[in-house]
Design a protein around this motif. Structure first.
Motif, PDB file in Angstrom:
ATOM      1  N   LYS A 118     -49.787  -7.604  42.972  1.00  0.00           N
ATOM      2  CA  LYS A 118     -50.948  -7.988  42.101  1.00  0.00           C
ATOM      3  C   LYS A 118     -50.826  -9.208  41.225  1.00  0.00           C
ATOM      4  CE  LYS A 118     -52.998  -4.555  39.383  1.00  0.00           C
ATOM      5  NZ  LYS A 118     -53.774  -5.511  38.768  1.00  0.00           N
ATOM      6  N   LEU A 119     -51.617 -10.205  41.703  1.00  0.00           N
ATOM      7  CA  LEU A 119     -51.730 -11.423  40.847  1.00  0.00           C
ATOM      8  C   LEU A 119     -53.300 -11.517  40.480  1.00  0.00           C
ATOM      9  CD1 LEU A 119     -49.291 -13.641  43.145  1.00  0.00           C
ATOM     10  CD2 LEU A 119     -48.708 -12.205  41.119  1.00  0.00           C
ATOM     11  N   ASN A 120     -53.696 -10.491  40.035  1.00  0.00           N
ATOM     12  CA  ASN A 120     -55.252 -10.835  39.672  1.00  0.00           C
ATOM     13  C   ASN A 120     -55.714 -10.355  38.473  1.00  0.00           C
ATOM     14  OD1 ASN A 120     -54.747  -7.865  40.157  1.00  0.00           O
ATOM     15  ND2 ASN A 120     -56.769  -7.545  40.816  1.00  0.00           N
ATOM     16  N   THR A 121     -54.815  -9.761  37.509  1.00  0.00           N
ATOM     17  CA  THR A 121     -55.431  -9.516  36.591  1.00  0.00           C
ATOM     18  C   THR A 121     -54.527  -9.821  35.329  1.00  0.00           C
ATOM     19  OG1 THR A 121     -54.445  -7.202  36.589  1.00  0.00           O
ATOM     20  CG2 THR A 121     -56.784  -7.106  36.726  1.00  0.00           C
TER      21      THR A 121
ATOM     22  N   VAL B  23     -60.339 -17.743  50.552  1.00  0.00           N
ATOM     23  CA  VAL B  23     -58.891 -17.891  50.004  1.00  0.00           C
ATOM     24  C   VAL B  23     -58.563 -16.263  49.731  1.00  0.00           C
ATOM     25  CG1 VAL B  23     -57.165 -18.806  48.341  1.00  0.00           C
ATOM     26  CG2 VAL B  23     -58.947 -20.265  49.530  1.00  0.00           C
ATOM     27  N   TYR B  24     -59.374 -15.619  48.640  1.00  0.00           N
ATOM     28  CA  TYR B  24     -59.136 -14.414  48.200  1.00  0.00           C
ATOM     29  C   TYR B  24     -58.926 -13.451  49.193  1.00  0.00           C
ATOM     30  CZ  TYR B  24     -60.879  -9.923  46.803  1.00  0.00           C
ATOM     31  OH  TYR B  24     -61.082  -8.307  46.485  1.00  0.00           O
ATOM     32  N   GLU B  25     -59.905 -13.489  50.355  1.00  0.00           N
ATOM     33  CA  GLU B  25     -59.732 -12.420  51.304  1.00  0.00           C
ATOM     34  C   GLU B  25     -58.726 -12.621  52.208  1.00  0.00           C
ATOM     35  OE1 GLU B  25     -63.829 -13.092  53.076  1.00  0.00           O
ATOM     36  OE2 GLU B  25     -64.539 -11.481  51.532  1.00  0.00           O
ATOM     37  N   GLY B  26     -58.290 -14.041  52.771  1.00  0.00           N
ATOM     38  CA  GLY B  26     -57.318 -14.262  53.535  1.00  0.00           C
ATOM     39  C   GLY B  26     -56.050 -13.768  52.788  1.00  0.00           C
ATOM     40  N   LEU B  27     -55.867 -14.009  51.372  1.00  0.00           N
ATOM     41  CA  LEU B  27     -54.738 -13.399  50.653  1.00  0.00           C
ATOM     42  C   LEU B  27     -54.619 -11.788  50.727  1.00  0.00           C
ATOM     43  CD1 LEU B  27     -54.503 -16.154  47.687  1.00  0.00           C
ATOM     44  CD2 LEU B  27     -53.045 -15.961  49.739  1.00  0.00           C
ATOM     45  N   LYS B  28     -55.774 -11.266  50.560  1.00  0.00           N
ATOM     46  CA  LYS B  28     -55.806  -9.815  50.570  1.00  0.00           C
ATOM     47  C   LYS B  28     -55.476  -9.236  51.677  1.00  0.00           C
ATOM     48  CE  LYS B  28     -58.545  -6.025  48.710  1.00  0.00           C
ATOM     49  NZ  LYS B  28     -59.883  -5.585  48.350  1.00  0.00           N
ATOM     50  N   GLU B  29     -55.828  -9.675  52.766  1.00  0.00           N
ATOM     51  CA  GLU B  29     -55.353  -9.264  54.179  1.00  0.00           C
ATOM     52  C   GLU B  29     -53.956  -9.160  54.314  1.00  0.00           C
ATOM     53  OE1 GLU B  29     -57.241 -11.757  57.318  1.00  0.00           O
ATOM     54  OE2 GLU B  29     -59.224 -11.163  56.600  1.00  0.00           O
ATOM     55  N   ARG B  30     -53.459 -10.301  53.518  1.00  0.00           N
ATOM     56  CA  ARG B  30     -51.923 -10.331  53.591  1.00  0.00           C
ATOM     57  C   ARG B  30     -51.146  -9.695  52.385  1.00  0.00           C
ATOM     58  NH1 ARG B  30     -54.445 -14.492  55.920  1.00  0.00           N
ATOM     59  NH2 ARG B  30     -53.523 -15.356  57.886  1.00  0.00           N
ATOM     60  N   GLY B  31     -52.039  -8.825  51.790  1.00  0.00           N
ATOM     61  CA  GLY B  31     -51.366  -7.991  50.779  1.00  0.00           C
ATOM     62  C   GLY B  31     -51.219  -8.720  49.306  1.00  0.00           C
ATOM     63  N   VAL B  32     -51.712  -9.816  49.088  1.00  0.00           N
ATOM     64  CA  VAL B  32     -51.608 -10.291  47.860  1.00  0.00           C
ATOM     65  C   VAL B  32     -53.030 -10.490  47.225  1.00  0.00           C
ATOM     66  CG1 VAL B  32     -51.171 -12.486  46.443  1.00  0.00           C
ATOM     67  CG2 VAL B  32     -49.715 -11.784  48.676  1.00  0.00           C
ATOM     68  N   LEU B  33     -53.202  -9.850  46.075  1.00  0.00           N
ATOM     69  CA  LEU B  33     -54.619  -9.924  45.197  1.00  0.00           C
ATOM     70  C   LEU B  33     -54.478 -10.966  44.149  1.00  0.00           C
ATOM     71  CD1 LEU B  33     -55.502  -6.290  43.990  1.00  0.00           C
ATOM     72  CD2 LEU B  33     -56.460  -7.793  46.002  1.00  0.00           C
TER      73      LEU B  33
END
Ligand code: PLP
Length: 354
Positions: free
Chosen positions: A28-31, A306-316
């Motif tokens: 979780k690197l989103n908040t 970029v957000y979606e690519g990272l999310k697919e790889r488990g990074v928010l």
């Protein structure tokens, strides 16, 4: 919405918090929370306080304020503690930004300022950041309304110097200037020591980022006694017991445990520098950040991609579907492992999409 809601909320857009998904374990690197747990001493005091939860807390939070006054070398009368700094901001908008009043802030800044302005019916005067995404102090001189500046700014991570902020305060003697220092512990210089020098300065702080207490909801406003009494008037009209006894106890522990706090801030700064360098090494543009996040873009890719690519790889991470910043993502600085995972994932995303 039902037919019963007040019509002033037609078309009103509430704040949208960053996602906290439950369906899968993400990095979780989103908040912009801390990757480190709360101080052990803070938790100990919180556990002890839990036994008193049958009684209302002291609505003045006297013990907490005594510790804060000593720590920050101010008077007890300079503080109002709040349920997260969002509540301190809320009270400032309530006190100074009613209908026919003006709230002045940047086009790219903390999203809640616009939400509060709309909530209280204030007119919004929105000042664009300069081309380098910086705030130019002169743009805020004689602002004609209450000024809200996040310093460092979010989501850019850019900072104003103490002198630049003094310039803004001194050129707005008819307006209150609110400096939101949510990220100040990660490298900026605070204007907290100035609160008794000016009758129009409010500094807002949070324990959610640098003190690992986002869930406990702790923040404060610091200002001269008159301004604090304005904010207290609002607090005692809305929510006299605005913090839990458990949260207030945790806050005391977090303030006293300076060693843990200092070490964590130092580590975040190291990891921020690592993240910035690595992302730049494979082609990201990364603004120099003074916060616990970086603001980055890759030429030719949207922030959403970029957000979606990272999310697919488990990074928010967080992206903002807004003018000027739609190419960017905001990435919270995490622990060593989290930063490494982010770098590996970002590298893959670029290789896949470019
Ligand atoms: C996170 C944040 C806040 C709110 O913090 P809380 O204390 O958790 O309410 C306020 N201002 C800015 C700029 C922030 O990024």
């Amino acid at each position: 919405m039902s037919k019963f809601i007040d019509e002033r909320f037609d078309g009103y857009a509430p704040y949208v918090p960053g996602e906290q998904p439950k369906e899968r374990k993400y990095i979780k690197l989103n908040t912009n929370e801390s990757p480190f747990p709360p101080s052990a001493f803070a938790l100990k005091l919180a556990r002890e306080a839990a036994g008193d939860s049958g009684l209302y807390p002291d609505p003045e939070y006297t013990s907490l304020i005594s510790v804060a006054a000593e720590k920050f070398k101010l008077k007890k009368e300079n503080f109002l503690f709040t349920n997260g700094s969002d509540e301190a901001l809320n009270y400032a908008f309530a006190a100074y930004c009613g209908q026919k009043k003006r709230a002045v802030f940047a086009d790219v800044t903390y999203g809640f300022y616009g939400v509060f302005a709309d909530f209280y019916g204030a007119e919004k005067k929105i000042i664009p950041l300069r081309d380098d995404f910086g705030i130019k102090a002169e743009d805020y001189f004689s602002a004609g309304g209450t000024v809200f500046i996040a310093n460092p700014n979010a989501p850019t991570g850019k900072i104003l110097s103490v002198n630049e902020i003094k310039g803004i305060i001194e050129n707005n003697l008819e307006n209150v200037v609110v400096i939101d220092e949510a990220y100040i512990d990660f490298g900026g210089k605070s204007v907290l020591p100035l609160v008794n020098d000016y009758d129009n300065l409010i500094v807002v702080r949070t324990f959610s980022k640098s003190r690992s207490l986002a869930g406990a909801r702790i923040g404060f406003a610091a200002a001269n006694e008159q301004l604090i009494s304005d904010l207290k008037r609002i607090k005692y009209s809305l929510n006299p017991y605005n913090m839990s006894n458990v949260g207030a106890a945790a806050a005391i522990g977090a303030l006293i445990d300076d060693e843990y706090f200092t070490a964590n801030c130092k580590k975040i700064i190291e990891n921020r520098n690592y993240m910035t360098e690595k992302l730049r090494s494979f082609g990201f543009t990364v603004l120099d950040s003074f916060a616990n996040f970086v603001f980055a873009k890759y030429n030719g890719l949207s922030g959403k991609a970029v957000y979606e690519g990272l999310k697919e790889r488990g990074v928010l991470v967080r992206f903002f579907d807004k003018p000027r910043i739609s190419e960017f993502v905001r990435i919270t600085v995490g622990s060593d492992e989290e930063c490494k995972a982010l770098i590996a994932a970002a590298n893959e995303v670029v290789k896949e999409l470019i």
